[in-house]
Design a protein around this motif. Structure first.
Motif, mmCIF file in Angstrom:
data_model
loop_
_atom_site.group_PDB
_atom_site.id
_atom_site.type_symbol
_atom_site.label_atom_id
_atom_site.label_comp_id
_atom_site.label_asym_id
_atom_site.label_seq_id
_atom_site.Cartn_x
_atom_site.Cartn_y
_atom_site.Cartn_z
ATOM 1 N N GLU A 219 0.821 -1.207 0.000
ATOM 2 C CA GLU A 219 0.000 0.000 0.000
ATOM 3 C C GLU A 219 0.863 1.269 0.000
ATOM 4 O O GLU A 219 0.492 2.287 -0.577
ATOM 5 N N TYR A 220 2.020 1.183 0.658
ATOM 6 C CA TYR A 220 2.955 2.311 0.685
ATOM 7 C C TYR A 220 3.352 2.725 -0.731
ATOM 8 O O TYR A 220 3.479 3.923 -1.042
ATOM 9 N N LEU A 221 3.519 1.742 -1.614
ATOM 10 C CA LEU A 221 3.959 2.013 -2.978
ATOM 11 C C LEU A 221 2.937 2.822 -3.769
ATOM 12 O O LEU A 221 3.281 3.457 -4.767
ATOM 13 N N ASP A 222 1.686 2.800 -3.345
ATOM 14 C CA ASP A 222 0.620 3.524 -4.055
ATOM 15 C C ASP A 222 0.279 4.866 -3.403
ATOM 16 O O ASP A 222 -0.657 5.541 -3.836
ATOM 17 N N SER A 223 1.008 5.234 -2.364
ATOM 18 C CA SER A 223 0.680 6.447 -1.610
ATOM 19 C C SER A 223 1.518 7.632 -2.098
ATOM 20 O O SER A 223 2.750 7.618 -2.014
ATOM 21 N N ASP A 224 0.855 8.674 -2.602
ATOM 22 C CA ASP A 224 1.557 9.883 -3.029
ATOM 23 C C ASP A 224 2.226 10.586 -1.855
ATOM 24 O O ASP A 224 3.332 11.131 -1.980
ATOM 25 N N ALA A 225 1.546 10.585 -0.697
ATOM 26 C CA ALA A 225 2.111 11.237 0.489
ATOM 27 C C ALA A 225 3.393 10.545 0.933
ATOM 28 O O ALA A 225 4.397 11.199 1.238
ATOM 29 N N CYS A 226 3.385 9.211 0.982
ATOM 30 C CA CYS A 226 4.571 8.462 1.380
ATOM 31 C C CYS A 226 5.709 8.666 0.380
ATOM 32 O O CYS A 226 6.875 8.768 0.768
ATOM 33 N N ASP A 227 5.368 8.716 -0.892
ATOM 34 C CA ASP A 227 6.378 8.934 -1.923
ATOM 35 C C ASP A 227 7.050 10.297 -1.740
ATOM 36 O O ASP A 227 8.277 10.417 -1.803
ATOM 37 N N PHE A 228 6.251 11.327 -1.490
ATOM 38 C CA PHE A 228 6.799 12.663 -1.267
ATOM 39 C C PHE A 228 7.692 12.692 -0.025
ATOM 40 O O PHE A 228 8.802 13.222 -0.052
ATOM 41 N N GLN A 229 7.205 12.113 1.083
ATOM 42 C CA GLN A 229 7.959 12.131 2.329
ATOM 43 C C GLN A 229 9.300 11.415 2.188
ATOM 44 O O GLN A 229 10.336 11.895 2.659
ATOM 45 N N THR A 230 9.287 10.262 1.520
ATOM 46 C CA THR A 230 10.513 9.490 1.353
ATOM 47 C C THR A 230 11.527 10.241 0.495
ATOM 48 O O THR A 230 12.703 10.352 0.858
ATOM 49 N N LYS A 231 11.089 10.754 -0.631
ATOM 50 C CA LYS A 231 12.006 11.467 -1.520
ATOM 51 C C LYS A 231 12.525 12.750 -0.874
ATOM 52 O O LYS A 231 13.694 13.124 -1.061
ATOM 53 N N PHE A 232 11.678 13.415 -0.104
ATOM 54 C CA PHE A 232 12.126 14.640 0.568
ATOM 55 C C PHE A 232 13.199 14.304 1.602
ATOM 56 O O PHE A 232 14.225 14.992 1.692
ATOM 57 N N ALA A 233 12.972 13.244 2.395
ATOM 58 C CA ALA A 233 13.958 12.851 3.407
ATOM 59 C C ALA A 233 15.278 12.433 2.764
ATOM 60 O O ALA A 233 16.363 12.772 3.255
ATOM 61 N N LEU A 234 15.206 11.703 1.652
ATOM 62 C CA LEU A 234 16.424 11.289 0.961
ATOM 63 C C LEU A 234 17.177 12.491 0.393
ATOM 64 O O LEU A 234 18.408 12.497 0.341
ATOM 65 N N SER A 235 16.449 13.512 -0.033
ATOM 66 C CA SER A 235 17.109 14.699 -0.574
ATOM 67 C C SER A 235 17.909 15.443 0.492
ATOM 68 O O SER A 235 18.842 16.180 0.179
ATOM 69 N N LEU A 236 17.556 15.236 1.766
ATOM 70 C CA LEU A 236 18.270 15.897 2.865
ATOM 71 C C LEU A 236 19.553 15.168 3.236
ATOM 72 O O LEU A 236 20.412 15.722 3.911
ATOM 73 N N CYS A 237 19.676 13.895 2.798
ATOM 74 C CA CYS A 237 20.871 13.114 3.133
ATOM 75 C C CYS A 237 21.250 12.240 1.941
ATOM 76 O O CYS A 237 21.064 11.023 1.989
ATOM 77 N N PRO A 238 21.756 12.837 0.865
ATOM 78 C CA PRO A 238 22.129 12.041 -0.309
ATOM 79 C C PRO A 238 23.086 10.916 0.059
ATOM 80 O O PRO A 238 24.049 11.121 0.789
ATOM 81 N N GLY A 239 22.806 9.720 -0.454
ATOM 82 C CA GLY A 239 23.639 8.575 -0.151
ATOM 83 C C GLY A 239 23.444 8.022 1.243
ATOM 84 O O GLY A 239 24.136 7.108 1.672
ATOM 85 N N ALA A 240 22.479 8.571 1.996
ATOM 86 C CA ALA A 240 22.181 8.090 3.364
ATOM 87 C C ALA A 240 23.420 8.102 4.246
ATOM 88 O O ALA A 240 23.672 7.182 5.007
ATOM 89 N N ARG A 241 24.192 9.178 4.168
ATOM 90 C CA ARG A 241 25.448 9.241 4.917
ATOM 91 C C ARG A 241 25.252 9.292 6.426
ATOM 92 O O ARG A 241 26.121 8.887 7.190
ATOM 93 N N ASN A 242 24.135 9.837 6.884
ATOM 94 C CA ASN A 242 23.956 9.998 8.335
ATOM 95 C C ASN A 242 22.827 9.142 8.900
ATOM 96 O O ASN A 242 22.293 9.440 9.959
ATOM 97 N N LYS A 243 22.466 8.065 8.198
ATOM 98 C CA LYS A 243 21.448 7.132 8.695
ATOM 99 C C LYS A 243 20.152 7.840 9.070
ATOM 100 O O LYS A 243 19.513 7.513 10.061
#
Length: 289
Positions: A219-243
């Motif tokens: 269900e997460y894969l079909d959620s626009d809100a979850c998609d936005f939140q995930t991409k926004f969080a990843l944009s704050l830590c490219p490469g997940a350097r700080n976990k």
């Protein structure tokens, strides 16, 4: 609103027109090394970077950002049009261009508008606005916010869809109501109604929460809100350097796991042999400074 003016020649718009948001998004696509799709090294090579330069970029937290900045500084033809040509034609990453084109067009429009304003003579202001100091734009967005004090802070923002709310309740019991004593930001519970969802979500993820837990399901894969939140969080830590972002899988999935999260270590609740360690591992990860 995106720039749709056919008279705008992107080959004449310098790369400086692209703001931090677009550059972060480019890093999300290009920073992870991939054997399937061309990554930042292919782009750097197309921009004329030498082998030694690319080896130096490898040590950067965000190599895509470094490549763009160096290319912008040394090349007079470092333009938005040239970048799009490299991505589309030379490294065959039309997927990136299609996804980011609306943001790129918006940046170009803003850049051209600013250049036009700079060329115009300044307006004379007849009088000074003497109104009282304005209230901060975003205050009082959560239940425990004190308008006259510090904003409410959290250990983690929980990214979830409504069908997974039962597991979120279990997460609250295990992480907040035990000796862990963590403070979770659960949107439906903690955020006051009446505010813009996207604005408040961005504020919480970037400034109020140390980390974000992503409850991954079909269900997460079909959620626009979850998609936005995930991409926004990843944009704050490219490469997940700080976990900063922690994916959690709590039930079997019939759909493929999201590719954007595959390079992150997953906290898997579906494995019976390791289930007893699940909450301890998750609590420890959220407790890190």
């Amino acid at each position: 609103m995106a720039c749709k003016d056919p008279e705008v020649d992107l080959w004449t718009v310098p790369l400086v027109a692209l703001n931090v948001r677009v550059r972060k998004q480019l890093g999300l696509y290009l920073n992870p090394r991939s054997t399937v799709a061309p990554d930042w090294m292919a782009v750097a090579e197309a921009m004329g970077c030498t082998y030694l330069e690319m080896k130096n970029y490898e040590s950067c937290v965000n190599p895509t950002k470094a490549v763009l900045e160096d290319w912008q500084a040394r090349c007079s033809d470092a333009t938005v049009g040239k970048l799009l040509s490299i991505l589309s034609d030379e490294v065959e990453r039309k997927d990136i261009v299609e996804d980011l084109r609306p943001l790129i067009d918006e940046d170009v429009r803003k850049y051209l508008d600013n250049q036009k304003k700079k060329a115009e003579p300044p307006l004379q202001v007849p009088e000074v606005d003497s109104c009282l100091p304005r209230t901060p734009e975003r205050f009082g967005i959560t239940l425990e916010d004190d308008p006259e004090g510090a904003p409410e802070l959290f250990d983690a923002f929980i990214c979830y869809c409504q069908s997974d709310f039962e597991f979120v309740h279990e997460m609250i019991r295990e992480l907040e109501q035990t000796e862990c004593r963590l403070k979770l930001c659960v949107f439906d519970r903690d955020v006051l109604p009446g505010s813009c969802v996207w604005t408040i979500t961005s504020e919480l993820i970037e400034k109020r929460c140390k980390r974000m837990v992503v409850v991954v399901s079909d269900e997460y894969l079909d959620s626009d809100a979850c998609d936005f939140q995930t991409k926004f969080a990843l944009s704050l830590c490219p490469g997940a350097r700080n976990k900063r972002l922690i994916p959690v899988k709590y039930k079997p999935m019939t759909k493929p796991f999201p590719s954007i999260l595959r390079f992150l270590t997953i906290c898997d609740y579906t494995k019976p042999l390791t289930q007893s360690w699940f909450w301890v591992r998750l609590a420890k990860a959220l407790s890190l400074p």
